[in-house]
Enzyme design. Structure first.
Site, PDB file in Angstrom:
ATOM      1  N   HIS A  99      37.840  30.900  58.538  1.00 46.14           N
ATOM      2  CA  HIS A  99      38.303  32.311  58.389  1.00 46.14           C
ATOM      3  C   HIS A  99      38.726  33.154  59.362  1.00 46.14           C
ATOM      4  O   HIS A  99      38.589  34.658  59.475  1.00 46.14           O
ATOM      5  CB  HIS A  99      37.386  33.141  57.483  1.00 46.14           C
ATOM      6  CG  HIS A  99      37.374  32.420  56.062  1.00 46.14           C
ATOM      7  ND1 HIS A  99      38.449  32.674  54.934  1.00 46.14           N
ATOM      8  CD2 HIS A  99      36.814  31.467  55.491  1.00 46.14           C
ATOM      9  CE1 HIS A  99      38.192  31.728  54.061  1.00 46.14           C
ATOM     10  NE2 HIS A  99      37.061  31.200  54.271  1.00 46.14           N
ATOM     11  N   THR A 100      39.006  32.588  60.650  1.00 45.43           N
ATOM     12  CA  THR A 100      39.416  33.312  61.760  1.00 45.43           C
ATOM     13  C   THR A 100      40.989  33.264  62.167  1.00 45.43           C
ATOM     14  O   THR A 100      41.491  33.926  62.706  1.00 45.43           O
ATOM     15  CB  THR A 100      38.646  32.800  63.050  1.00 45.43           C
ATOM     16  OG1 THR A 100      38.891  31.288  63.097  1.00 45.43           O
ATOM     17  CG2 THR A 100      37.109  33.056  62.955  1.00 45.43           C
ATOM     18  N   ALA A 145      39.404  18.552  47.990  1.00 38.01           N
ATOM     19  CA  ALA A 145      38.187  18.435  48.741  1.00 38.01           C
ATOM     20  C   ALA A 145      37.965  19.604  49.872  1.00 38.01           C
ATOM     21  O   ALA A 145      37.061  19.412  50.568  1.00 38.01           O
ATOM     22  CB  ALA A 145      37.876  17.145  49.166  1.00 38.01           C
ATOM     23  N   GLY A 146      38.962  20.244  50.049  1.00 29.75           N
ATOM     24  CA  GLY A 146      39.131  21.083  51.212  1.00 29.75           C
ATOM     25  C   GLY A 146      39.341  20.619  52.268  1.00 29.75           C
ATOM     26  O   GLY A 146      38.895  20.836  53.532  1.00 29.75           O
ATOM     27  N   LEU A 147      39.914  19.327  52.439  1.00 37.14           N
ATOM     28  CA  LEU A 147      40.420  18.622  53.550  1.00 37.14           C
ATOM     29  C   LEU A 147      41.796  18.650  53.838  1.00 37.14           C
ATOM     30  O   LEU A 147      42.342  17.888  54.535  1.00 37.14           O
ATOM     31  CB  LEU A 147      39.865  16.954  53.292  1.00 37.14           C
ATOM     32  CG  LEU A 147      38.385  16.938  53.223  1.00 37.14           C
ATOM     33  CD1 LEU A 147      38.013  15.601  52.905  1.00 37.14           C
ATOM     34  CD2 LEU A 147      37.442  17.590  54.203  1.00 37.14           C
ATOM     35  N   SER A 204      44.788  18.411  52.011  1.00 40.15           N
ATOM     36  CA  SER A 204      45.572  17.301  51.727  1.00 40.15           C
ATOM     37  C   SER A 204      47.055  18.029  51.478  1.00 40.15           C
ATOM     38  O   SER A 204      48.104  17.256  51.822  1.00 40.15           O
ATOM     39  CB  SER A 204      45.181  16.701  50.280  1.00 40.15           C
ATOM     40  OG  SER A 204      45.094  17.628  49.431  1.00 40.15           O
ATOM     41  N   ASP A 229      45.481  24.606  59.105  1.00 44.02           N
ATOM     42  CA  ASP A 229      45.507  23.437  58.449  1.00 44.02           C
ATOM     43  C   ASP A 229      46.763  22.425  59.038  1.00 44.02           C
ATOM     44  O   ASP A 229      46.636  21.500  59.405  1.00 44.02           O
ATOM     45  CB  ASP A 229      45.449  23.240  57.048  1.00 44.02           C
ATOM     46  CG  ASP A 229      44.336  24.182  56.279  1.00 44.02           C
ATOM     47  OD1 ASP A 229      43.413  24.322  57.048  1.00 44.02           O
ATOM     48  OD2 ASP A 229      44.491  24.760  55.347  1.00 44.02           O
TER      49      ASP A 229
HETATM   50  C1  GLA Z   1      41.910  27.369  54.228  1.00 35.60           C
HETATM   51  C2  GLA Z   1      43.042  28.059  54.690  1.00 35.60           C
HETATM   52  C3  GLA Z   1      43.299  27.940  56.339  1.00 35.60           C
HETATM   53  C4  GLA Z   1      41.993  28.762  56.692  1.00 35.60           C
HETATM   54  C5  GLA Z   1      40.670  28.287  55.949  1.00 35.60           C
HETATM   55  C6  GLA Z   1      39.233  29.120  56.472  1.00 35.60           C
HETATM   56  O1  GLA Z   1      41.834  25.873  54.666  1.00 35.60           O
HETATM   57  O2  GLA Z   1      44.123  27.114  54.410  1.00 35.60           O
HETATM   58  O3  GLA Z   1      44.219  28.676  56.708  1.00 35.60           O
HETATM   59  O4  GLA Z   1      41.935  30.269  56.539  1.00 35.60           O
HETATM   60  O5  GLA Z   1      40.643  28.022  54.737  1.00 35.60           O
HETATM   61  O6  GLA Z   1      39.291  28.724  57.828  1.00 35.60           O
END
Ligand code: GLA
Length: 386
Positions: free
Chosen positions: A35-36, A127-129, A131, A176
């Site tokens: 979240h930066t 999965a927060g990876l 995709s 990402d």
């Molecule tokens: C998600 C968002 C990214 C980033 C992260 C937190 O993955 O797509 O841009 O903000 O959360 O670091």
């Protein structure tokens, strides 16, 4: 077969000819710096070996077709779309990601050709990876390849982000997409979002007798998107109240004063962002000095900050992190946006099984679905496969 081979085979089966090319892009984990990115800050992701591949050929008209592969067979699961007709927020299935990239390239004046695209993926979804970023980045380099045009990678990342922000409607930062495009094998990517400058920091956990475990909680809470937008908006409000362009401009020395000036609900957000940037710097310093084990304390502190100050963790992520630490992990934290998805744990290679076992047992005890657990090795970024 790897995703690139599968995509090529499915393309041949569907179109009766070889594709003009096959391109692929990886998912990512973020080692630290959460979240930066939308605060012009610092991040340190690495690419996963799991990738999205796309086999693609130019067409004579300006129509785009998007297919996927199911059970080895190509499925043309979406309608044909003319490049000229693409409009933001009009597509509501997965093909919004590749269609959005075609739209964003066109917005930049690139002559996007009609094309047949067939996608395969082994990046776990939900999965927060990242995709979706992998789909965007694979599409972007494929369409640029077919158009015979080149863009610098930071610009390709902005195209992919614009597709997601404006076409899909998710206000993500650029972490990402940059990770998927610019990471290299054996390294983490130290990115300064403010300048787009990136440095490849050696991170070979295995050679140091360590492993990074990904613990996918397999939950994804419905409020993830609205809470993400809420935090992002909170950071913007805080920056405005402090009279700075972004929270990157708040230095650790200014933090106490800033916290005093801000309303109670915004101060913890700023505290997280400022201290998280510092933790990224500290992690990079230790990695460069070859002190891999000492980054555990920063991973732990990052999780605490995301849980208590930024409030984007959830019970399942906290459980995975706690179980990993109790089983001897050197450090563990949630990774990605939060509210579900995955945690990472840095552990001695010989503690791997104990950590994985502890996470599974903790989930079982609470009647939660078994987490998906695998070792993550820093891998190559996006590129052309054939
Ligand atoms: C998600 C968002 C990214 C980033 C992260 C937190 O993955 O797509 O841009 O903000 O959360 O670091």
């Amino acid at each position: 077969m790897d995703p690139a081979g599968q995509a090529a085979a499915a393309f041949r089966a569907t179109h009766g000819k070889e594709p003009d090319g096959v391109w692929s892009a990886p998912g990512r984990v973020n080692l630290i710096g959460e979240h930066t990115d939308y605060n012009d800050g610092l991040v340190l992701p690495f690419a996963l070996p799991q990738r999205v591949a796309v086999a693609a050929s130019r067409r004579a008209d300006d129509v785009l077709t998007f297919g996927t592969v199911r059970d080895g067979q190509a499925v043309n699961s979406t309608a044909e779309r003319r490049v000229a007709d693409l409009q933001p927020k009009t597509v509501d299935d997965w093909s919004a990601y590749p269609a959005g990239v075609a739209w964003a390239l066109r917005e930049r004046g690139i002559d996007v050709p009609g094309a047949d695209l067939i996608f395969t993926s082994n990046v776990p979804t939900g999965a927060g990876l990242s995709s979706s970023a992998a789909i965007e980045c694979a599409t972007a380099i494929a369409l640029l390849g077919l158009a015979g045009t080149d863009l610098p990678l930071p610009e390709v990342a902005r195209v992919a982000q614009q597709a997601e922000n404006d076409f899909v409607g998710m206000p993500c930062g650029i972490l990402d997409q940059t990770a998927s495009l610019r990471c290299t094998a054996g390294h983490a990517l130290f990115l300064d979002v403010c300048s787009s400058e990136a440095d490849h920091v050696p991170f070979d956990a295995m050679a140091n007798g360590l492993e990074v475990l990904v613990i996918d909680t397999r939950v994804s809470h419905a409020l993830a998107e609205s809470e993400y937008a809420d935090r992002r908006f909170g950071c913007e409000r805080a920056a405005k109240a402090l009279g700075v362009e972004s929270l990157r401009d708040v230095s650790p020395a200014d933090l106490a004063q800033a916290e005093e000036e801000l309303p109670a609900e915004l101060a913890p957000l700023v505290r997280h962002v400022v201290t998280e940037n510092e933790r990224v710097l500290a992690t990079v310093r230790h990695l460069r000095a070859g002190e891999l084990r000492s980054i555990g304390t920063f991973l732990n502190a990052s999780h605490e900050s995301l849980r208590d100050d930024y409030r984007v963790s959830c019970a399942e992520l906290d459980l995975a992190v706690e179980a990993a630490r109790q089983a001897g992990a050197i450090g563990a934290r949630m990774t990605g946006g939060g509210f579900g998805g995955s945690a990472i744990a840095l552990a001695e290679a010989d503690a791997r099984e104990a950590v994985a076992h502890a996470a599974r047992a903790a989930f079982r005890e609470r009647n939660l679905r078994e987490p998906r657990i695998f070792s993550a090795v820093p891998s190559a970024g996006a590129g052309r496969d054939r």
